[in-house]
Design a protein around this motif. Structure first.
Motif, PDB file in Angstrom:
ATOM      1  N   GLU A 237       0.599  -1.276  -0.084  1.00 46.89           N
ATOM      2  CA  GLU A 237      -0.091  -0.055  -0.087  1.00 46.89           C
ATOM      3  C   GLU A 237       0.739   1.187  -0.028  1.00 46.89           C
ATOM      4  OE1 GLU A 237      -2.845   0.966   3.264  1.00 46.89           O
ATOM      5  OE2 GLU A 237      -4.067   0.206   1.806  1.00 46.89           O
ATOM      6  N   VAL A 241       0.421   4.134  -2.790  1.00 52.19           N
ATOM      7  CA  VAL A 241       0.266   5.546  -2.223  1.00 52.19           C
ATOM      8  C   VAL A 241       1.102   6.530  -3.035  1.00 52.19           C
ATOM      9  CG1 VAL A 241       0.249   7.348  -0.442  1.00 52.19           C
ATOM     10  CG2 VAL A 241      -1.323   5.052  -0.208  1.00 52.19           C
ATOM     11  N   TYR A 252      -6.843   3.843  -6.807  1.00 54.55           N
ATOM     12  CA  TYR A 252      -6.627   2.358  -6.239  1.00 54.55           C
ATOM     13  C   TYR A 252      -7.990   2.415  -5.562  1.00 54.55           C
ATOM     14  CZ  TYR A 252      -5.279  -1.175  -2.699  1.00 54.55           C
ATOM     15  OH  TYR A 252      -5.158  -2.120  -1.938  1.00 54.55           O
ATOM     16  N   SER A 261      -4.464   5.085   3.570  1.00 53.49           N
ATOM     17  CA  SER A 261      -5.209   5.180   2.217  1.00 53.49           C
ATOM     18  C   SER A 261      -6.446   5.547   2.462  1.00 53.49           C
ATOM     19  CB  SER A 261      -5.035   3.898   1.488  1.00 53.49           C
ATOM     20  OG  SER A 261      -5.870   2.970   2.434  1.00 53.49           O
ATOM     21  N   HIS A 264      -7.081   9.310   1.199  1.00 48.72           N
ATOM     22  CA  HIS A 264      -6.236   9.805  -0.143  1.00 48.72           C
ATOM     23  C   HIS A 264      -7.450   9.802  -1.016  1.00 48.72           C
ATOM     24  CE1 HIS A 264      -3.714   9.948  -3.454  1.00 48.72           C
ATOM     25  NE2 HIS A 264      -2.712   9.789  -2.623  1.00 48.72           N
ATOM     26  N   VAL A 267      -8.034   7.413  -3.763  1.00 46.14           N
ATOM     27  CA  VAL A 267      -8.435   6.136  -3.197  1.00 46.14           C
ATOM     28  C   VAL A 267      -9.625   5.894  -2.774  1.00 46.14           C
ATOM     29  CG1 VAL A 267      -8.077   4.358  -1.307  1.00 46.14           C
ATOM     30  CG2 VAL A 267      -6.134   5.639  -2.222  1.00 46.14           C
ATOM     31  N   ALA A 269     -11.717   3.545  -0.864  1.00 52.07           N
ATOM     32  CA  ALA A 269     -11.656   2.436   0.222  1.00 52.07           C
ATOM     33  C   ALA A 269     -13.070   2.082   0.765  1.00 52.07           C
ATOM     34  CB  ALA A 269     -10.710   2.543   1.284  1.00 52.07           C
TER      35      ALA A 269
END
Length: 387
Positions: A237, A241, A252, A261, A264, A267, A269
């Motif tokens: 990860e 990043v 991602y 993350s 970000h 990202v 998630a």
């Protein structure tokens, strides 16, 4: 009466596969014959000596001490493919979220202020920052072609994408289900060098840890999207990043938020939603309940991660199930013990998987406790059970 210990809430649809007149199922139960769970972490948990099997209502078994179970002659069952459609749909959703910058655009729209006329002006001024791309013609790399990977690959191909697949251990069953238009990558690096999007569908083992790392990110295309709905450790990860910050990666998308993350801007998630549908939970529970029942009642093994698949139709005889170390002359010693006890073998099936072997034997009359103890005393025998 068989006793089943549940360590998580299990779908009622699955539990209904265990008839009440033959099974007692509870979250607190003494001397269980089997353990049924979802995400409960069994590592370090004291295991009752009565346990004969463990069933995971899901695919991954990282939360179960599989090696410890193997040493005790306990098969660990899972439900591969039962949640495949749920994960496939989330992967496709992730691809679309990334391609069209939907989450970021939505967040922008929610933060707009003013009356409708003001909002309209801000929308027209800001939408240029969220221009995306379309999926047809893009190359998707699918790493791992099991039940989920095959469904993702086939769906992406139908969406007009070029699809590359990589799985050196693909099964015959998966190969039959895979679209003939999915191309085979020569290696993982070959796939990564060509892909505009990459999705992972492999278990987390030492060989798959940090499949995406700094070295591989360096030779991947510019603006690649990485999707990880498999396991957190498959991706380095920090390297991802850093690649996002450098403008190397487009996005991602993962199912595993971390402090590094989750906030970000590139990202997305999600809170481990891969198999979180009512249908997937039902399917997983039904599959693993059926497997536990078949094992407890008939000794047959299907979808065990640590034992071989062994299915033998019942005869009119009395069945014995034996788990042992996969070493020479075990079947000979077991057969000799039965013969010396005057037992005639009606049918027998022996298979092995790695260091474990498993034998089902039907004999012409009941086996006494003395004979069972003699078989248990053979060096290398892990467990013996008569049905």
């Amino acid at each position: 009466m068989y006793k089943i210990l549940t360590l998580n809430n299990i779908s009622v649809v699955g539990l209904e596969r265990l008839p009440r007149e033959r099974y007692e199922v509870a979250s607190e139960i003494q001397n269980p014959d089997a353990v049924l769970l979802r995400s409960f972490k069994m590592h370090g948990m004291p295991l009752p000596a009565s346990v004969k099997a463990v069933g995971r209502a899901g695919a991954g078994v990282n939360n179960i001490p599989v090696e410890e179970m193997s040493k005790k002659g306990i098969p660990v069952f899972n439900a591969p493919g039962a949640n495949a459609n749920a994960v496939k749909e989330l992967v496709v959703a992730g691809m679309l979220l990334a391609a069209r910058n939907i989450c970021h655009a939505w967040d922008y729209a929610r933060r707009l202020e003013g009356d409708d006329a003001a909002l309209s002006k801000q929308v027209e001024a800001g939408k240029k920052d969220y221009v995306g791309f379309e999926l047809p013609g893009r190359t998707l790399g699918v790493v791992g072609l099991g039940a989920i990977g095959v469904m993702v690959a086939n769906t992406a191909q139908k969406l007009g994408m070029k699809v590359l697949g990589y799985d050196p251990q693909i099964t015959v069953q998966s190969a039959w289900r895979l679209s003939s238009d999915v191309q085979q990558a020569r290696s993982l690096d070959d796939l990564l060098a060509q892909a505009d999007m990459v999705t992972f569908h492999v278990p987390l083992v030492e060989a798959t840890r940090h499949m995406i790392n700094r070295g591989r990110l360096a030779f991947m295309k510019q603006n690649v999207t990485i999707l990880n709905f498999a396991r957190e450790g498959i991706v380095d990860e920090q390297a991802v990043v850093d690649a996002l910050n450098a403008g190397k990666l487009h996005a991602y998308i993962c199912d595993f938020p971390t402090q590094l993350s989750k906030n970000h801007p590139r990202v997305i998630a999600l809170p481990h939603l891969g198999a979180s549908t009512n249908e997937a939970e039902d399917n997983c529970a039904v599959m693993v309940a059926d497997q536990l029942r078949e094992f407890l009642e008939n000794g047959n093994i299907v979808n065990s991660v640590n034992f071989p698949e062994v299915v033998m139709p019942r005869s009119d005889g009395h069945r014995i199930a034996i788990a042992n170390a996969n070493v020479p002359n075990m079947v000979g010693q077991i057969s000799t013990a039965m013969a010396e006890a005057g037992l005639n073998i009606i049918d027998m099936l022996n298979k092995s998987k790695g260091e474990i072997a498993y034998t089902l034997t039907d004999v012409d009359r009941p086996v006494t406790e003395t004979v069972l103890q003699r078989i248990k005393g053979i060096a290398g025998v892990l467990s013996v059970r008569m049905m």
